[in-house]
Each structure stands twice: as structure tokens, then as C-alpha cells.
Design a protein around this motif. Structure first.
Motif, short mmCIF file in Angstrom:
data_model
loop_
_atom_site.label_atom_id
_atom_site.label_comp_id
_atom_site.label_asym_id
_atom_site.label_seq_id
_atom_site.Cartn_x
_atom_site.Cartn_y
_atom_site.Cartn_z
N ASN A 1 6.52 24.07 -6.06
CA ASN A 1 5.67 23.30 -6.96
C ASN A 1 6.49 22.56 -8.01
N ALA A 2 7.52 23.22 -8.56
CA ALA A 2 8.38 22.57 -9.55
C ALA A 2 9.16 21.41 -8.92
N PHE A 3 9.66 21.62 -7.70
CA PHE A 3 10.39 20.56 -7.01
C PHE A 3 9.50 19.35 -6.75
N VAL A 4 8.28 19.58 -6.26
CA VAL A 4 7.35 18.49 -5.97
C VAL A 4 7.07 17.69 -7.25
N SER A 5 6.85 18.37 -8.36
CA SER A 5 6.57 17.68 -9.62
C SER A 5 7.75 16.81 -10.03
N SER B 1 0.82 -1.21 0.00
CA SER B 1 0.00 0.00 0.00
C SER B 1 0.85 1.26 0.00
N ASN B 2 2.15 1.14 0.22
CA ASN B 2 3.03 2.30 0.32
C ASN B 2 4.27 2.09 -0.53
N SER B 3 4.10 1.62 -1.75
CA SER B 3 5.27 1.30 -2.56
C SER B 3 5.91 2.54 -3.19
N GLN B 4 5.22 3.66 -3.23
CA GLN B 4 5.79 4.89 -3.74
C GLN B 4 5.74 5.94 -2.64
N LYS B 5 6.80 6.72 -2.51
CA LYS B 5 6.80 7.81 -1.53
C LYS B 5 6.81 9.11 -2.29
N ASN B 6 5.64 9.69 -2.47
CA ASN B 6 5.52 10.96 -3.16
C ASN B 6 5.17 12.05 -2.16
N ILE B 7 5.40 13.28 -2.55
CA ILE B 7 5.07 14.42 -1.71
C ILE B 7 3.67 14.89 -2.10
N GLU B 8 2.79 14.94 -1.13
CA GLU B 8 1.46 15.48 -1.36
C GLU B 8 1.58 17.01 -1.39
#
Length: 128
Positions: free
Chosen positions: A61-65, A30-37
């Protein structure tokens, strides 16, 4: 003194191990990707000199993308370690973080992740 039955002890230990692996499997899948919300505040702390750099909204915003586009997969359990290259601090209190421990290794929560790109290069592009 009550005598413990060997068979019931084996069944109990086996049941606990099965439950542990089921819970671990659910957590991993359920947590295989660690993305920034989406967060309002992102700051990056340099692990070499302690400098804290807050990103403005556009840069954030550019960094998160770009960070979210990096492929990440769980590589292990995050045990305590000293030292880090960068720490990405999220939210206004800067209490939630992602720790960068090398070019292709990050830690978040209880997991370590391997990445397919050099995370340090991505960070340094936005803090210079």
C-alpha cells in the motif's frame, strides 16, 4: 487486370492515416498517466539477478501511494527491448507488469513513460 485510380488510392491512404492518428491521439490522451490500481499482490523482479520479492500488504500500500504520486508522461511507443532494471508484477497471477528501464523510464502496455523522480530509488526503498 483492373486499373487502380491514383486519386482514389490517395484518398484511401489519406483516410487511413487520419483514422490512425485519431485513434493514436485518443489512446495517448486517455492514458497519459500510468498509475497502479488497487491490487492484492505486488512483486518486484530484479532484472540484474532475477530475484523476486513479494511485498506484504502494508509495504504494498505504501509503495502504490508513492509510485502513483510520481508524475509520468508518455514519451514513446514501447517496442521490444532486452533487459530491464526492475519489473513490477501486479495481480495474483503476476501477469500484468510495469517495466523499469532506467532511473526515469518505465514501460507499460504499448507506451514508454518518463518520470519526474527516480523510480529505481523508490523501488529499492521498499525491497530492502
Amino acid at each position: 487486370m483492373k486499373k487502380v485510380d491514383l486519386k482514389s488510392s490517395i484518398v484511401l491512404v489519406g483516410s487511413l492515416l487520419c483514422a490512425f492518428f485519431v485513434v493514436l491521439g485518443i489512446m495517448i490522451f486517455s492514458n497519459s498517466q500510468k498509475n497502479i490500481e488497487k491490487v492484492e499482490t505486488i512483486a518486484i523482479r530484479n532484472g540484474n539477478n532475477g530475484e523476486l520479492i513479494e511485498l506484504n500488504e502494508e509495504t504494498s500500500n505504501a509503495f502504490v501511494s508513492e509510485f502513483n504520486a510520481i508524475q509520468k508522461c508518455i514519451s514513446g511507443i514501447n517496442l521490444w527491448r532486452s533487459g530491464y532494471d526492475y519489473k513490477i508484477l501486479l495481480n495474483e497471477e503476476l501477469t500484468k507488469d510495469i517495466t523499469v528501464r532506467g532511473d526515469n523510464t518505465i514501460s507499460a502496455g504499448i507506451f514508454d513513460y518518463k518520470t519526474d523522480e527516480n523510480v529505481i530509488e523508490v523501488i529499492e526503498k521498499y525491497i530492502e
